[in-house]
Design an enzyme around this catalytic site. Structure first.
Site, PDB file in Angstrom:
ATOM      1  N   SER A  30     102.474  48.878 -42.364  1.00  0.00           N
ATOM      2  CA  SER A  30     101.611  47.705 -42.169  1.00  0.00           C
ATOM      3  C   SER A  30     101.540  47.227 -40.732  1.00  0.00           C
ATOM      4  O   SER A  30     100.709  46.380 -40.412  1.00  0.00           O
ATOM      5  CB  SER A  30     102.073  46.555 -43.053  1.00  0.00           C
TER       6      SER A  30
ATOM      7  N   TYR B 136     103.312  37.978 -44.135  1.00  0.00           N
ATOM      8  CA  TYR B 136     102.989  37.807 -45.558  1.00  0.00           C
ATOM      9  C   TYR B 136     103.324  36.409 -46.044  1.00  0.00           C
ATOM     10  O   TYR B 136     103.059  35.425 -45.370  1.00  0.00           O
ATOM     11  CB  TYR B 136     103.717  38.851 -46.404  1.00  0.00           C
TER      12      TYR B 136
ATOM     13  N   TYR C 264      93.100  54.704 -45.278  1.00  0.00           N
ATOM     14  CA  TYR C 264      94.028  53.604 -44.981  1.00  0.00           C
ATOM     15  C   TYR C 264      95.477  54.108 -45.056  1.00  0.00           C
ATOM     16  O   TYR C 264      96.318  53.773 -44.206  1.00  0.00           O
ATOM     17  CB  TYR C 264      93.786  52.459 -45.975  1.00  0.00           C
TER      18      TYR C 264
ATOM     19  N   LYS D 274      98.159  47.386 -39.264  1.00  0.00           N
ATOM     20  CA  LYS D 274      97.062  46.491 -39.655  1.00  0.00           C
ATOM     21  C   LYS D 274      96.485  45.687 -38.486  1.00  0.00           C
ATOM     22  O   LYS D 274      95.268  45.605 -38.346  1.00  0.00           O
ATOM     23  CB  LYS D 274      97.514  45.573 -40.792  1.00  0.00           C
TER      24      LYS D 274
ATOM     25  N   VAL E 241     106.685  48.443 -44.183  1.00  0.00           N
ATOM     26  CA  VAL E 241     107.689  48.738 -45.211  1.00  0.00           C
ATOM     27  C   VAL E 241     108.627  49.901 -44.876  1.00  0.00           C
ATOM     28  O   VAL E 241     109.619  50.096 -45.561  1.00  0.00           O
ATOM     29  CB  VAL E 241     107.096  48.996 -46.617  1.00  0.00           C
TER      30      VAL E 241
HETATM   31  N1  GLU Z   1     101.112  51.568 -46.810  1.00  0.00           N
HETATM   32  C1  GLU Z   1     101.801  50.430 -47.367  1.00  0.00           C
HETATM   33  C2  GLU Z   1     101.003  49.897 -48.558  1.00  0.00           C
HETATM   34  O1  GLU Z   1      99.808  49.824 -48.465  1.00  0.00           O
HETATM   35  C3  GLU Z   1     101.996  49.396 -46.313  1.00  0.00           C
HETATM   36  C4  GLU Z   1     102.708  48.171 -46.810  1.00  0.00           C
HETATM   37  C5  GLU Z   1     103.554  47.489 -45.766  1.00  0.00           C
HETATM   38  O2  GLU Z   1     103.985  48.106 -44.797  1.00  0.00           O
HETATM   39  O3  GLU Z   1     103.820  46.282 -45.936  1.00  0.00           O
HETATM   40  O4  GLU Z   1     101.556  49.539 -49.553  1.00  0.00           O
END
Ligand code: GLU
Length: 419
Positions: free
Chosen positions: A64, A243, A191, A67, A261
């Site tokens: 993430s 988050y 993605y 992002k 994550v």
């Molecule tokens: N590729 C992970 C997902 O979409 C990223 C989530 C994250 O890093 O918080 O679940």
């Protein structure tokens, strides 16, 4: 002398090494295999120097933390209005994989949660772009930000795709509401590839430092993102990067940040540093446990909270002196809004009584854009009051000193105008 900064980072690391709370992410099978004890910290200044401690060359998937950079790419490719019509900038207060959509527009609430990030990925390049072009766009931009060619971890990507039901469900829902144009499977595949780009803590510290320095990659000097895009990206990281823990994070740590994550955590403090940490055990919000503590320590010990300030008042007006028929205004330091206000306030409160005023910028370090405009406006108003305005600026710190009415201040030759 050896700089103490790496020792300081190592000391933070040593103090946190035994903290084994949390667990590695296991909803992506390949991530469950990560060595939970890996631990690294990196800090890159806006001058382009990087300091590290621990496993700083170990690579892991960006997840993430991709992002914010994908959002920056979408803003660059499609413009703020287009992107803003499809993804909001409000914190969701919900978990990263919640389907948080605004009730009327059905836009995802922000680009940091999965719904928003899946939408953002589909905005890359342009309408009708091939899925591979979008992935390539992310890879190219992330590589320019890191200052080296990055690659996709195909094992992690494939592993996540096998268990991507939740992201697929989100994508189908987004398509149902007309937010996604393309095939949900293709968008989730792209993605997921974006999330699988491999980085080290060095990379993420430099990438974050690029945001901190207004989009200029501090090592290569390349303007990778424009300044407004860097600012918007940092803003959304500040409000939604962590988050459902975004509020308490900003309160405690005060550094715009984004976690992933795989255990990465990156943060950027505008004008100062980019920070990266890596430690795979996560808390219930999906944020790295030791990474959070690293940032907490850095914020407290080094005074890096964005809302903390030690600068009270400005010393922009160094000296004001009258000599015969001329008033000399000597400016110094950084003339930003605050500095220019001090100068304008003085001119307003005690208008010069001489027929000539010389603004001496020889001790100015730099004018911010607004500081420049305000000082020039002050000079213009003096001129409207019938005063002859001059400028002593041997280093040319005040670009384009035209007064906006076709006239220029007369230029005073290089010499100190102070007594
Ligand atoms: N590729 C992970 C997902 O979409 C990223 C989530 C994250 O890093 O918080 O679940």
């Amino acid at each position: 002398m050896r700089t103490p900064i790496p020792d300081y980072l190592t000391e933070i690391q040593d103090s946190l090494r035994d903290d084994d709370q949390g667990a590695v992410a296991d909803y992506i099978p390949a991530l469950a295999e990560a060595d939970p004890d890996l631990f690294a910290i990196a800090l890159t200044t806006v001058a382009g120097r990087t300091y590290t401690a621990g496993d700083c060359d170990v690579e892991f998937s960006i997840q993430s933390m991709s992002k914010p950079f994908a959002y920056a790419a979408a803003l660059t490719d499609r413009g703020e209005e287009f992107v803003g019509g499809r993804v909001g900038v409000e914190p969701s207060g919900e978990a990263f994989n919640e389907l948080s959509l605004e009730s009327d527009s059905h836009r995802p609430k922000n680009p940091m949660i999965n719904a928003g990030a899946i939408t953002t990925h589909q905005l890359l390049v342009g309408s009708g772009a091939k899925p591979a072009e979008r992935v390539e766009r992310a890879l190219d931009l992330f590589s320019a930000l890191a200052g080296r060619r990055l690659a996709i971890d195909e094992a992690v990507r494939d592993s996540e795709l096998e268990t991507a039901d939740r992201n697929l469900a989100i994508a189908h829902m987004l398509r149902n509401y007309g937010i996604l144009e393309d095939d949900p499977h293709e968008v989730v595949a792209g993605y997921t590839a974006q999330c699988s780009i491999r980085v080290s803590v060095r990379d993420i510290a430099v990438m974050a430092a690029t945001l901190a320095s207004g989009g200029i990659q501090p090592v290569t000097g390349e303007q990778v993102l424009d300044r407004a895009t860097a600012r918007k990206t940092l803003s959304v990281m500040a409000s939604a990067g962590m988050y459902d823990a975004a509020g308490s994070w900003f309160n405690d740590v005060g550094i715009p940040a984004k976690s992933g994550v795989a255990g990465g955590l990156l943060g950027a403090l505008p004008g100062q540093v980019g920070i990266g940490s890596f430690s795979p055990r996560l808390d219930a919000h999906g944020n790295s446990v030791r990474g959070i503590e690293v940032f907490r320590r850095l914020s407290t010990d080094m005074g890096l909270h964005l809302m903390d300030t030690e600068s009270f008042g400005s010393h922009a007006l160094r000296d004001i002196r009258v000599d015969a028929d001329t008033t000399y205004l000597s400016l110094q330091g950084i003339i930003d809004f605050n500095g220019a206000e001090v100068v304008l306030h003085r001119l307003d409160e005690a208008p010069p009584e001489t027929p000539t005023v010389i603004v001496d910028a020889s001790r100015v370090e730099r004018f911010s854009d607004v500081g420049r405009r305000m000082v020039i406006e002050g000079m213009r108003r003096l001129s409207l009051d019938g005063i002859t305005v001059g400028l002593a600026d041997p280093e040319e710190r005040l670009p384009d000193p035209g007064l906006g009415d076709g006239t220029m201040p007369f230029i005073v030759p290089a010499q100190r105008t102070e007594s």
